[in-house]
Design a protein around this motif. Structure first.
Motif, short mmCIF file in Angstrom:
data_model
loop_
_atom_site.label_atom_id
_atom_site.label_comp_id
_atom_site.label_asym_id
_atom_site.label_seq_id
_atom_site.Cartn_x
_atom_site.Cartn_y
_atom_site.Cartn_z
N GLU A 48 63.75 -13.17 5.95
CA GLU A 48 63.94 -11.78 6.38
C GLU A 48 63.71 -10.76 5.28
O GLU A 48 64.45 -9.79 5.15
CB GLU A 48 65.37 -11.58 6.91
N GLY A 49 62.75 -10.99 4.45
CA GLY A 49 62.49 -10.01 3.39
C GLY A 49 63.59 -9.96 2.35
O GLY A 49 63.71 -9.02 1.58
N PRO A 77 68.91 -10.09 3.39
CA PRO A 77 69.19 -9.03 2.41
C PRO A 77 70.58 -8.46 2.57
O PRO A 77 71.04 -8.25 3.70
CB PRO A 77 68.12 -7.98 2.73
N VAL A 78 71.25 -8.24 1.45
CA VAL A 78 72.61 -7.66 1.47
C VAL A 78 72.60 -6.27 0.84
O VAL A 78 73.17 -5.33 1.36
CB VAL A 78 73.59 -8.57 0.71
N GLU A 79 71.91 -6.14 -0.28
CA GLU A 79 71.89 -4.84 -0.97
C GLU A 79 70.55 -4.67 -1.68
O GLU A 79 70.08 -5.59 -2.35
CB GLU A 79 73.04 -4.76 -1.97
N ASN B 189 63.95 -6.70 10.28
CA ASN B 189 65.12 -6.81 9.41
C ASN B 189 65.56 -5.42 8.94
O ASN B 189 64.90 -4.41 9.20
CB ASN B 189 64.86 -7.77 8.24
N ARG B 190 66.70 -5.40 8.26
CA ARG B 190 67.34 -4.14 7.89
C ARG B 190 66.42 -3.26 7.04
O ARG B 190 66.32 -2.05 7.26
CB ARG B 190 68.61 -4.47 7.09
N ASP B 191 65.75 -3.87 6.07
CA ASP B 191 64.89 -3.08 5.18
C ASP B 191 63.68 -2.50 5.90
O ASP B 191 63.26 -1.38 5.63
CB ASP B 191 64.41 -3.95 4.00
N MET B 192 63.13 -3.29 6.83
CA MET B 192 61.98 -2.78 7.59
C MET B 192 62.40 -1.54 8.40
O MET B 192 61.69 -0.54 8.47
CB MET B 192 61.46 -3.86 8.56
#
Lengths: 248, 203
Positions: A48-49, A77-79, B189-192
């Protein structure tokens, strides 16, 4: 060996094969680990990147008993530290932190407090007026946590407390800290530091807030930073590459 | 002393193949045995191809892309039909070829020959940024598109170039990032999603 779930900071990533990476992570619970992340560069992967350099991820690691690479099976990813993408000096400071974690720590030797300190320092590198002091503080914390902290209170040669030494204090990088007035004459490669610079190092290494009162461009901090740089170069066997670029 | 009891030449071949990226000792040995089994013509074709590529291929003097030794400039730099006012900056020639396949960009390129990578020993001096600055300072360029990879090292490299180009009266842009075309929000995902929100635009 069973899989382990832990928080990790990615400190190195090398592309291998068609779409995989070998990542070096500094984890909170397992210390430094190098692991193969199969298919990590595919858009749809179990990572997930979450394997970008200097980001904090929640990872699942399958440690190998032999000398083979560990296997990274999942990552989320968390932070992400967005300051590092906007501020070049902050990015260089982040690279410097990654280099210290990579070069000073051993594989599978956990240091949870060092992990937390690195995470907090990375988060606050955007505070430009405090950046140099924060990085110097992290360097000293790192040295202390790993048992490499230079002695700042007792003579590194005879072990006696060093008090009332005058305006200049002897410092021997090879011996690991300050040296008293009596021991100094017979020792090679002892530099004389202004007393304020040793006080600055003590303030940077202490848990209180005294380090915030040091002048960012002041002479005492300048000497302290230079001395910490000599200590790091001595331990690493070379000058840390990104330290000067970060202004530290 | 041969490590494996093979003849020295086979050992040397294994060692040479084992230095290639992604090839370990076992794969190197497998490839070496394949070369031993295949016809002479097939093996020499590979050897000649390697020799030719090393002796004939150079970096373009203008953009650092790959070009034949007798041509100082690559095909793209020599093409008069390309937009001469826009440069797209990529990390490596492979990225350039990917962008060319998409046919989405018709300007010129600049290959950096790497990206900032602290623990691999690649600093600002190892990249072809000075050549890019020289090209921009010639005065014909109006826009530089930074197409470095959307990760921290790529972003850092883009940041460094943007700082170096700030002295010129040109547009410096970065490729958009966020949701993948044809994807779904559910699997982003969150960053995207964060990047997509930052880069949102009016419709």
């Amino acid at each position: 060996m069973p899989s382990a779930r832990t928080l990790a900071i990615v400190i190195r990533s090398v592309e291998v094969f068609e779409s995989s990476s070998i990542v070096t992570v500094f984890t909170r619970e397992l210390g430094k680990a190098a692991a193969l992340a199969k298919g990590a560069r595919r858009l749809k992967s179990p990572f997930e990147g979450g394997l970008d350099l200097l980001s904090v991820s929640d990872i699942v690691l399958l440690p190998r008993a032999s000398e083979a690479l560990d296997l990274l099976t999942e990552s989320a990813p968390v932070e992400r530290f967005d300051t590092l993408r906007r501020d070049l000096a902050a990015l260089y400071a982040g690279f410097h932190i990654a280099q210290l974690l990579s070069d000073l720590t051993d594989v599978h030797d956990p240091h949870p407090r060092l992990f937390d300190a690195a995470r907090v320092t990375l988060r606050r590198l955007g505070e430009g007026d405090l950046r140099i002091r924060r990085v110097a503080r992290f360097e000293l914390f790192c040295l202390r946590e790993l048992g490499l902290m230079p002695s700042l209170d007792t003579c590194s040669h005879c072990g006696r407390a060093v008090v009332n030494e005058g305006d200049r204090v002897g410092f021997a990088v090879a011996l690991g800290g300050i040296v008293c007035h009596e021991c100094r004459p017979g020792l090679a490669q002892v530099s004389l530091l202004p007393r304020e610079s040793v006080a600055a190092m003590r303030a940077l290494a202490s848990p209180g807030n005294d380090w915030r009162n040091l002048e960012e461009q002041g002479r005492a901090l300048g000497w302290a930073r230079e001395t910490i740089g000599h200590v790091l170069s001595h331990i690493l066997g070379r000058r840390p590459r990104f330290r000067p670029l970060a202004g530290v | 002393m041969p490590r494996s009891g093979y003849r020295t030449a086979v050992d040397r071949l294994c060692a040479a193949l084992g230095r290639l990226p992604g090839i370990g000792a076992k794969s190197a040995e497998r490839l070496a045995h394949h070369l031993l089994k295949c016809t002479e013509a097939e093996a020499f074709e590979l050897a000649d191809a390697i020799r030719e590529v090393k002796s004939r291929i150079r970096h373009c003097q203008n953009c650092c892309h790959l070009t034949e030794a007798e041509e100082p400039l690559c095909d793209i730099c020599r093409d008069p039909l390309r937009d001469q006012t826009t440069i797209c900056v990529v990390e490596q020639s492979r990225d350039l070829l990917t962008l060319e396949k998409s046919a989405a960009f018709r300007g010129l390129y600049h290959v950096l020959l790497g990206r900032l990578s602290p623990l691999s020993g690649i600093g600002p001096d190892s990249l072809s940024i000075d050549t890019l600055v020289e090209r921009v300072s010639a005065g014909t360029i109006q826009e530089v598109v930074l197409a470095t990879n959307p990760n921290l090292e790529g972003d850092g490299t883009a940041l460094l170039i943007a700082e170096r180009l700030a002295q010129f009266p040109i547009r410096v842009t970065r490729l958009a990032r966020g949701l993948a075309s044809g994807g779904t929000l559910e699997f982003a995902n969150r960053d995207m999603l964060a990047d997509a929100f930052v880069g949102r635009r009016p419709v």
